[in-house]
Design a protein around this motif. Structure first.
Motif, PDB file in Angstrom:
ATOM      1  N   MET A  86       0.839  -1.185   0.000  1.00  0.00           N
ATOM      2  CA  MET A  86       0.000   0.000   0.000  1.00  0.00           C
ATOM      3  C   MET A  86       0.886   1.250   0.000  1.00  0.00           C
ATOM      4  O   MET A  86       1.857   1.335   0.735  1.00  0.00           O
ATOM      5  N   SER A  87       0.568   2.205  -0.778  1.00  0.00           N
ATOM      6  CA  SER A  87       1.342   3.432  -0.907  1.00  0.00           C
ATOM      7  C   SER A  87       1.193   4.313   0.332  1.00  0.00           C
ATOM      8  O   SER A  87       0.122   4.441   0.896  1.00  0.00           O
ATOM      9  N   LEU A  88       2.294   4.931   0.741  1.00  0.00           N
ATOM     10  CA  LEU A  88       2.249   5.838   1.887  1.00  0.00           C
ATOM     11  C   LEU A  88       1.484   7.118   1.571  1.00  0.00           C
ATOM     12  O   LEU A  88       1.096   7.834   2.474  1.00  0.00           O
ATOM     13  N   SER A  89       1.290   7.406   0.304  1.00  0.00           N
ATOM     14  CA  SER A  89       0.569   8.624  -0.046  1.00  0.00           C
ATOM     15  C   SER A  89      -0.929   8.477   0.208  1.00  0.00           C
ATOM     16  O   SER A  89      -1.633   9.465   0.315  1.00  0.00           O
ATOM     17  N   LYS A  90      -1.424   7.247   0.302  1.00  0.00           N
ATOM     18  CA  LYS A  90      -2.843   7.045   0.586  1.00  0.00           C
ATOM     19  C   LYS A  90      -3.104   7.294   2.065  1.00  0.00           C
ATOM     20  O   LYS A  90      -2.287   7.002   2.913  1.00  0.00           O
ATOM     21  N   ARG A  91      -4.275   7.831   2.355  1.00  0.00           N
ATOM     22  CA  ARG A  91      -4.651   8.130   3.721  1.00  0.00           C
ATOM     23  C   ARG A  91      -5.523   7.026   4.285  1.00  0.00           C
ATOM     24  O   ARG A  91      -6.259   6.378   3.567  1.00  0.00           O
ATOM     25  N   ARG A  92      -5.444   6.884   5.599  1.00  0.00           N
ATOM     26  CA  ARG A  92      -6.405   6.006   6.263  1.00  0.00           C
ATOM     27  C   ARG A  92      -7.753   6.685   6.192  1.00  0.00           C
ATOM     28  O   ARG A  92      -7.855   7.901   6.300  1.00  0.00           O
ATOM     29  N   THR A  93      -8.774   5.906   6.052  1.00  0.00           N
ATOM     30  CA  THR A  93     -10.101   6.508   5.942  1.00  0.00           C
ATOM     31  C   THR A  93     -10.972   6.226   7.155  1.00  0.00           C
ATOM     32  O   THR A  93     -11.909   6.962   7.419  1.00  0.00           O
ATOM     33  N   GLN A  94     -10.664   5.172   7.906  1.00  0.00           N
ATOM     34  CA  GLN A  94     -11.498   4.867   9.058  1.00  0.00           C
ATOM     35  C   GLN A  94     -11.194   5.836  10.209  1.00  0.00           C
ATOM     36  O   GLN A  94     -10.108   6.356  10.326  1.00  0.00           O
ATOM     37  N   LYS A  95     -12.176   6.059  11.047  1.00  0.00           N
ATOM     38  CA  LYS A  95     -12.006   6.936  12.194  1.00  0.00           C
ATOM     39  C   LYS A  95     -11.925   6.074  13.440  1.00  0.00           C
ATOM     40  O   LYS A  95     -12.345   4.939  13.455  1.00  0.00           O
ATOM     41  N   ARG A  96     -11.402   6.643  14.494  1.00  0.00           N
ATOM     42  CA  ARG A  96     -11.352   5.946  15.768  1.00  0.00           C
ATOM     43  C   ARG A  96     -11.697   6.900  16.896  1.00  0.00           C
ATOM     44  O   ARG A  96     -11.650   8.116  16.717  1.00  0.00           O
ATOM     45  N   LYS A  97     -12.014   6.339  18.041  1.00  0.00           N
ATOM     46  CA  LYS A  97     -12.407   7.165  19.172  1.00  0.00           C
ATOM     47  C   LYS A  97     -11.180   7.875  19.734  1.00  0.00           C
ATOM     48  O   LYS A  97     -10.143   7.250  19.956  1.00  0.00           O
ATOM     49  N   PRO A  98     -11.274   9.179  19.983  1.00  0.00           N
ATOM     50  CA  PRO A  98     -10.123   9.901  20.530  1.00  0.00           C
ATOM     51  C   PRO A  98      -9.788   9.421  21.937  1.00  0.00           C
ATOM     52  O   PRO A  98     -10.666   9.134  22.729  1.00  0.00           O
ATOM     53  N   GLY A  99      -8.489   9.331  22.221  1.00  0.00           N
ATOM     54  CA  GLY A  99      -8.023   9.005  23.552  1.00  0.00           C
ATOM     55  C   GLY A  99      -8.134   7.545  23.949  1.00  0.00           C
ATOM     56  O   GLY A  99      -7.711   7.168  25.023  1.00  0.00           O
ATOM     57  N   LYS A 100      -8.674   6.680  23.116  1.00  0.00           N
ATOM     58  CA  LYS A 100      -8.873   5.276  23.472  1.00  0.00           C
ATOM     59  C   LYS A 100      -7.857   4.369  22.783  1.00  0.00           C
ATOM     60  O   LYS A 100      -7.964   3.162  22.848  1.00  0.00           O
ATOM     61  N   TRP A 101      -6.868   4.907  22.144  1.00  0.00           N
ATOM     62  CA  TRP A 101      -5.974   4.123  21.322  1.00  0.00           C
ATOM     63  C   TRP A 101      -4.633   3.820  21.990  1.00  0.00           C
ATOM     64  O   TRP A 101      -3.777   3.195  21.395  1.00  0.00           O
ATOM     65  N   ILE A 102      -4.436   4.270  23.239  1.00  0.00           N
ATOM     66  CA  ILE A 102      -3.164   4.037  23.911  1.00  0.00           C
ATOM     67  C   ILE A 102      -3.418   3.749  25.383  1.00  0.00           C
ATOM     68  O   ILE A 102      -4.336   4.318  25.984  1.00  0.00           O
ATOM     69  N   TYR A 103      -2.628   2.847  25.968  1.00  0.00           N
ATOM     70  CA  TYR A 103      -2.779   2.527  27.378  1.00  0.00           C
ATOM     71  C   TYR A 103      -2.499   3.754  28.234  1.00  0.00           C
ATOM     72  O   TYR A 103      -1.608   4.556  27.927  1.00  0.00           O
ATOM     73  N   LYS A 104      -3.235   3.875  29.333  1.00  0.00           N
ATOM     74  CA  LYS A 104      -3.108   5.033  30.212  1.00  0.00           C
ATOM     75  C   LYS A 104      -1.679   5.193  30.724  1.00  0.00           C
ATOM     76  O   LYS A 104      -1.147   6.302  30.735  1.00  0.00           O
ATOM     77  N   LYS A 105      -1.040   4.106  31.137  1.00  0.00           N
ATOM     78  CA  LYS A 105       0.330   4.202  31.664  1.00  0.00           C
ATOM     79  C   LYS A 105       1.305   4.694  30.598  1.00  0.00           C
ATOM     80  O   LYS A 105       2.219   5.458  30.896  1.00  0.00           O
ATOM     81  N   THR A 106       1.115   4.261  29.368  1.00  0.00           N
ATOM     82  CA  THR A 106       1.999   4.712  28.291  1.00  0.00           C
ATOM     83  C   THR A 106       1.769   6.193  28.005  1.00  0.00           C
ATOM     84  O   THR A 106       2.719   6.953  27.833  1.00  0.00           O
ATOM     85  N   ARG A 107       0.507   6.612  27.981  1.00  0.00           N
ATOM     86  CA  ARG A 107       0.184   8.028  27.782  1.00  0.00           C
ATOM     87  C   ARG A 107       0.845   8.877  28.866  1.00  0.00           C
ATOM     88  O   ARG A 107       1.532   9.859  28.581  1.00  0.00           O
ATOM     89  N   LEU A 108       0.674   8.480  30.114  1.00  0.00           N
ATOM     90  CA  LEU A 108       1.255   9.235  31.232  1.00  0.00           C
ATOM     91  C   LEU A 108       2.785   9.189  31.199  1.00  0.00           C
ATOM     92  O   LEU A 108       3.445  10.174  31.554  1.00  0.00           O
ATOM     93  N   ALA A 109       3.351   8.057  30.760  1.00  0.00           N
ATOM     94  CA  ALA A 109       4.806   7.953  30.645  1.00  0.00           C
ATOM     95  C   ALA A 109       5.346   8.926  29.599  1.00  0.00           C
ATOM     96  O   ALA A 109       6.405   9.544  29.801  1.00  0.00           O
ATOM     97  N   ILE A 110       4.631   9.104  28.508  1.00  0.00           N
ATOM     98  CA  ILE A 110       5.067  10.062  27.478  1.00  0.00           C
ATOM     99  C   ILE A 110       4.962  11.493  28.013  1.00  0.00           C
ATOM    100  O   ILE A 110       5.849  12.313  27.793  1.00  0.00           O
ATOM    101  N   TYR A 111       3.881  11.791  28.739  1.00  0.00           N
ATOM    102  CA  TYR A 111       3.772  13.110  29.372  1.00  0.00           C
ATOM    103  C   TYR A 111       4.958  13.343  30.311  1.00  0.00           C
ATOM    104  O   TYR A 111       5.549  14.425  30.334  1.00  0.00           O
ATOM    105  N   GLU A 112       5.294  12.318  31.096  1.00  0.00           N
ATOM    106  CA  GLU A 112       6.416  12.411  32.044  1.00  0.00           C
ATOM    107  C   GLU A 112       7.727  12.622  31.284  1.00  0.00           C
ATOM    108  O   GLU A 112       8.540  13.467  31.647  1.00  0.00           O
TER     109      GLU A 112
END
Length: 134
Positions: free
Chosen positions: A1-27
């Protein structure tokens, strides 16, 4: 698949990463927006994660493709590529070339980080959560 093509499906905001990983990145990023430089308090609801390579352009959800940013900067960036975003920061936000060069260095350092680098921040978050629950 070409990188120039975009993903078309949507996802729920904030639900795609574990809480500990999110907080670790903030830290890791010291609770500071990597684009405007504004520092936030722990537990602030104005923080979000921004994909260095936008998700819609097939960027992944791993820690070395994510930086801390405030919701307003994340919204303004949208799905712009980094080189386009740096131009916006310079022309519209008045960032000087030295600031932009420092951002670029930080982004390069994040992209080189391994899983063990983020694990130490996850351990910090786990310890903090344990203290709060005791």
């Amino acid at each position: 698949m070409s990188l120039s093509k975009r993903r078309t499906q949507k996802r729920k905001p904030g639900k795609w990463i574990y809480k500990k990983t999110r907080l670790a990145i903030y830290e890791r990023d010291n609770y500071t927006c990597q684009w405007c430089g504004r520092k936030h308090e722990k537990g602030c609801n104005d923080l979000s994660l921004d994909h260095l390579t936008p998700w819609i352009l097939w960027g992944h959800d791993r820690h070395n493709n994510l930086v801390t940013c405030c919701r307003s900067c994340n919204s303004k960036r949208g799905d712009k590529r980094l080189n386009q975003w740096y131009k916006v920061l310079e022309l519209e936000f008045g960032k000087d070339l030295a600031e932009i060069e420092n951002m670029k260095k930080y982004v390069r350092s994040i992209r080189r980080r391994t899983d063990s680098n983020i694990q130490k921040y996850r351990d910090i978050i786990t310890a903090q959560m344990k203290v709060q629950n005791d």
